[in-house]
Every structure is written in C-alpha cells, then in structure tokens.
Design a protein around this motif. Structure first.
Motif, PDB file in Angstrom:
ATOM      1  N   THR A 115       0.830  -1.202   0.000  1.00 19.34           N
ATOM      2  CA  THR A 115       0.000   0.000   0.000  1.00 19.34           C
ATOM      3  C   THR A 115       0.867   1.254   0.000  1.00 19.34           C
ATOM      4  OG1 THR A 115      -1.658  -1.227   1.276  1.00 19.34           O
ATOM      5  CG2 THR A 115      -1.897   1.165   1.189  1.00 19.34           C
ATOM      6  N   ALA A 116       1.925   1.252   0.814  1.00 19.06           N
ATOM      7  CA  ALA A 116       2.845   2.396   0.857  1.00 19.06           C
ATOM      8  C   ALA A 116       3.526   2.597  -0.490  1.00 19.06           C
ATOM      9  CB  ALA A 116       3.888   2.173   1.956  1.00 19.06           C
ATOM     10  N   MET A 117       3.859   1.507  -1.159  1.00 22.96           N
ATOM     11  CA  MET A 117       4.503   1.596  -2.474  1.00 22.96           C
ATOM     12  C   MET A 117       3.547   2.177  -3.510  1.00 22.96           C
ATOM     13  SD  MET A 117       6.620  -2.011  -2.380  1.00 22.96           S
ATOM     14  CE  MET A 117       7.556  -1.792  -3.906  1.00 22.96           C
ATOM     15  N   HIS A 137      12.853  11.593   3.281  1.00 22.26           N
ATOM     16  CA  HIS A 137      13.397  10.474   4.061  1.00 22.26           C
ATOM     17  C   HIS A 137      12.616  10.283   5.357  1.00 22.26           C
ATOM     18  CE1 HIS A 137      16.327   7.568   5.419  1.00 22.26           C
ATOM     19  NE2 HIS A 137      16.574   8.279   6.516  1.00 22.26           N
ATOM     20  N   GLN A 138      12.253  11.392   6.003  1.00 20.92           N
ATOM     21  CA  GLN A 138      11.508  11.317   7.257  1.00 20.92           C
ATOM     22  C   GLN A 138      10.115  10.719   7.040  1.00 20.92           C
ATOM     23  OE1 GLN A 138      13.124  13.982   6.141  1.00 20.92           O
ATOM     24  NE2 GLN A 138      14.765  14.280   7.647  1.00 20.92           N
ATOM     25  N   VAL A 139       9.461  11.122   5.947  1.00 25.98           N
ATOM     26  CA  VAL A 139       8.124  10.597   5.633  1.00 25.98           C
ATOM     27  C   VAL A 139       8.201   9.089   5.378  1.00 25.98           C
ATOM     28  CG1 VAL A 139       6.240  10.619   3.955  1.00 25.98           C
ATOM     29  CG2 VAL A 139       7.228  12.782   4.743  1.00 25.98           C
ATOM     30  N   CYS A 140       9.190   8.671   4.615  1.00 31.03           N
ATOM     31  CA  CYS A 140       9.353   7.237   4.314  1.00 31.03           C
ATOM     32  C   CYS A 140       9.588   6.431   5.588  1.00 31.03           C
ATOM     33  CB  CYS A 140      10.513   7.030   3.337  1.00 31.03           C
ATOM     34  SG  CYS A 140      10.201   7.655   1.677  1.00 31.03           S
ATOM     35  N   GLN A 141      10.403   6.968   6.491  1.00 32.61           N
ATOM     36  CA  GLN A 141      10.657   6.272   7.754  1.00 32.61           C
ATOM     37  C   GLN A 141       9.385   6.162   8.596  1.00 32.61           C
ATOM     38  OE1 GLN A 141      13.995   8.510   9.439  1.00 32.61           O
ATOM     39  NE2 GLN A 141      15.345   6.785   8.986  1.00 32.61           N
ATOM     40  N   LEU A 142       8.596   7.237   8.627  1.00 31.21           N
ATOM     41  CA  LEU A 142       7.340   7.203   9.381  1.00 31.21           C
ATOM     42  C   LEU A 142       6.362   6.201   8.776  1.00 31.21           C
ATOM     43  CD1 LEU A 142       6.767  11.008  10.117  1.00 31.21           C
ATOM     44  CD2 LEU A 142       7.233   9.204  11.797  1.00 31.21           C
ATOM     45  N   MET A 145       7.521   2.803   9.751  1.00 30.87           N
ATOM     46  CA  MET A 145       7.216   2.580  11.160  1.00 30.87           C
ATOM     47  C   MET A 145       5.745   2.203  11.323  1.00 30.87           C
ATOM     48  SD  MET A 145       7.755   5.204  14.385  1.00 30.87           S
ATOM     49  CE  MET A 145       9.455   5.467  13.890  1.00 30.87           C
ATOM     50  N   GLY A 146       4.881   2.888  10.576  1.00 31.07           N
ATOM     51  CA  GLY A 146       3.455   2.564  10.608  1.00 31.07           C
ATOM     52  C   GLY A 146       3.182   1.160  10.115  1.00 31.07           C
ATOM     53  N   VAL A 147       3.903   0.737   9.066  1.00 33.73           N
ATOM     54  CA  VAL A 147       3.749  -0.614   8.529  1.00 33.73           C
ATOM     55  C   VAL A 147       4.056  -1.652   9.604  1.00 33.73           C
ATOM     56  CG1 VAL A 147       4.769  -2.299   6.934  1.00 33.73           C
ATOM     57  CG2 VAL A 147       4.191  -0.008   6.113  1.00 33.73           C
ATOM     58  N   TYR A 148       5.194  -1.502  10.273  1.00 34.50           N
ATOM     59  CA  TYR A 148       5.604  -2.484  11.269  1.00 34.50           C
ATOM     60  C   TYR A 148       4.742  -2.423  12.532  1.00 34.50           C
ATOM     61  CZ  TYR A 148       9.713  -3.484   8.400  1.00 34.50           C
ATOM     62  OH  TYR A 148      10.539  -3.866   7.368  1.00 34.50           O
ATOM     63  N   VAL A 149       4.282  -1.232  12.896  1.00 32.69           N
ATOM     64  CA  VAL A 149       3.408  -1.108  14.068  1.00 32.69           C
ATOM     65  C   VAL A 149       2.083  -1.816  13.814  1.00 32.69           C
ATOM     66  CG1 VAL A 149       2.006   0.523  15.411  1.00 32.69           C
ATOM     67  CG2 VAL A 149       4.432   0.988  15.012  1.00 32.69           C
ATOM     68  N   MET A 150       1.496  -1.627  12.622  1.00 28.84           N
ATOM     69  CA  MET A 150       0.243  -2.305  12.287  1.00 28.84           C
ATOM     70  C   MET A 150       0.424  -3.821  12.321  1.00 28.84           C
ATOM     71  SD  MET A 150      -2.344  -0.333  11.891  1.00 28.84           S
ATOM     72  CE  MET A 150      -3.469  -1.414  11.019  1.00 28.84           C
ATOM     73  N   GLY A 151       1.535  -4.289  11.771  1.00 36.21           N
ATOM     74  CA  GLY A 151       1.813  -5.722  11.785  1.00 36.21           C
ATOM     75  C   GLY A 151       1.942  -6.255  13.199  1.00 36.21           C
TER      76      GLY A 151
END
Length: 310
Positions: A115-117, A137-142, A145-151
């Motif tokens: 989805t992010a891609m 870069h900051q947006v991509c990192q956030l 982080m959201g991807v891994y938090v949801m998982g």
C-alpha cells in the motif's frame, strides 16, 4: 513467546500439504527449490540496494523492506513445511504460537508495504514537482514505522487471543503451518472472541489498503491518460507496472483464500495459501527486476566490482 494458558496439549502434529507418499519427495525438492530461489532473490535485491547509492530512493527503500519481509516470512513457513515431506512434522506449543505470531506480523507488513509503495507511485506520477517533499526520508521512515506497528499490533491481537484458548485432546493440525482457522477448530473452549478479532483485523487490513490502492491507481491512471505523448505514457506505465503485478498476485491469492465458498475443502485452503506465503516471496524479486533498468545497472556494476576485487 511465553505460554499463557493451561492447555493439556504440549505439541501439535502438522499434517502438511498432502498425505500421499508418492508426492512427498517430489514436493520436497520443488519447495526446496522455490525457497532457495526466494532467499537468493530477496537477499540479492537487498544487497544491490545497499551497495548502490543510485538506488537510495523512496521507491527502493520500500523495495528493500519488501524484500526483507518476503525473506523473513518465507523463512518462517517453508523450512518447517519441508520437514513435513520427510518425516512426521511435530511442532511444540510455544513454537506453534511463535510461528503464528511471526506469520501474522510479516503477512500484514506485506499488505501495508504494498500500500505504501502504491502511494509512492502516486506521488511520483501525479505530483512529480512535490515528490521530494512528499516522499522525504523522514516521511518514508514514518510510513515504514506505521507498517511495522500495524503488523505488530494485529499479530499480538491474534496470538494473544490464541494463547487464551485451551486445547484439550486434538493436536493434529490439517495444514503445513500454524494458521488461525485450523487452530480454532482444535480448541475445546469458545472461540467467539477469536473470530471477532479475526473479523475486525481482516476488515481493517482489507479496507484500508484496498481503498488506498484503488484511489492511488485511479488517480495514476487518470494522470497517465492525460499525457499526450506515447513515450510519456509508456514511461509512466513502466514505473508502476511491476507494482501492479505484485499487488494483483498478493491480493488476488489472499482474496481467493478468504472470499471462497464455505464449501471449499481444506486442501483448497492449503493450496491457495501457498501462493501468498511461498510463491509470492519468490516472485517479487523477479517482478521488480526483470524490466528494471536501474536494477540491471546496479547488478552489472556490483558484479564488475566483485570480479575486479578478485
């Protein structure tokens, strides 16, 4: 992962993909080959992205994480599956719960990183002048982080609810891994809370990505069709073509698994699961590499430097 209930069952038996003896050895070599290709392909793509500065862009940052996730969750499932082709496949209670957690964690990560891609491709094609700001870069990192938090949150919910169940007598899982549906069938206590959690989690993890993907690609298609030059349209299509194939493969296999008729057999469940747990991680490195000039250049440069060092 700590065991948190009073189940009398201390281990489970995984029946595997098939019980036909004549198919065990051929299937072992088939899935061993798929796993080797998956590991080499995903680790190879990770190495190429790390070693080549011209691939240090948002698109390849997400691809790096996709390859990492594919490598991890295929490694969570396939090695244990291979054991089942050679001998009785016994897995302890704690190992089963750990496998369930890791599988849920990585499969949900895969859903959200795709989805992010899609959003990244939307930003690149529809807002090219603002792309560097939109996908900083900051947006991509956030986003990652959201991807891994949801998982993590969804995996903890599934596993926590599973740990609350009691497994009294039945310990034979008609699957090649510790998945939620076959485990619920073995519980001798109420599974209503588990089923509610599955319903909510699947709903959230289907609705959010589906809406994002639909809106992103609707806007992308509209933007591409407004491009007057054939060369411009072709270039725009090529930048998101690989992602469309990957998304179609993953969500198509998942949809077949979760939206099939209730009369479908357990064997059909296992076969459909194979496509997004084992085949998908093998296919993604090829999907994103075959027609990708940047990856071809990076591969040639890396091989050239390797042979020069030797």
């Amino acid at each position: 992962m700590a065991v948190g209930n009073a189940s009398s069952v201390k281990e489970f038996i995984l029946l595997g993909l098939t019980q036909q003896p004549e198919l065990q050895l051929p299937l072992f070599f088939l899935f061993l080959g798929i796993y080797v290709v998956s590991v080499v392909g995903n680790l190879g793509l990770i190495v190429l992205i790390v070693l080549n500065p011209h691939l240090h862009t948002p698109m390849y940052y997400f691809l790096f994480n996709l390859s990492f996730i594919d490598f991890c969750y295929s490694s969570v499932i396939t090695p244990k599956m291979l054991v089942g082709f050679l001998k009785q496949n016994i897995i302890s209670y704690s190992e089963c719960m750990t496998q369930l957690f890791l599988f849920a964690f990585f499969i949900i990560d895969e859903c959200y990183i795709l989805t992010a891609m899609a959003y990244d491709r939307f930003a690149a094609i529809c807002r090219p002048l603002l792309y560097q700001v939109t996908m900083s870069h900051q947006v991509c990192q956030l986003m990652m982080m959201g991807v891994y938090v949801m998982g993590f949150v969804c995996a903890m919910a599934h596993t926590g609810c599973m740990l609350s169940l009691t497994f009294c007598d039945g310990n034979i899982i008609n699957h090649y891994m510790c998945d939620i549906p076959p485990l619920l069938k073995l519980s001798c206590t109420s599974t209503s809370i588990n089923e509610l959690v599955v319903f909510i989690a699947v709903g959230v993890n289907v609705i959010i990505p589906s809406l994002t993907l639909f809106v992103s690609y609707t806007l992308i298609l509209s933007n591409i069709l407004s491009i007057h030059s054939a060369e411009g349209r072709s270039k725009a299509f090529s930048t998101c073509g690989s992602h469309v194939i990957s998304v179609s493969f993953f969500f198509g296999a998942a949809a077949f698994m979760y939206f099939k008729p209730s009369s479908a057999s357990v064997d059909e469940d296992k076969v459909s699961t194979i496509f997004y747990t084992i085949v998908g991680p093998m296919m993604n490195p090829f999907i994103y590499s075959i027609r990708n000039k940047d990856v071809h250049i990076a591969l040639r440069k890396t091989l050239k430097n390797f042979f020069l060092l030797k």
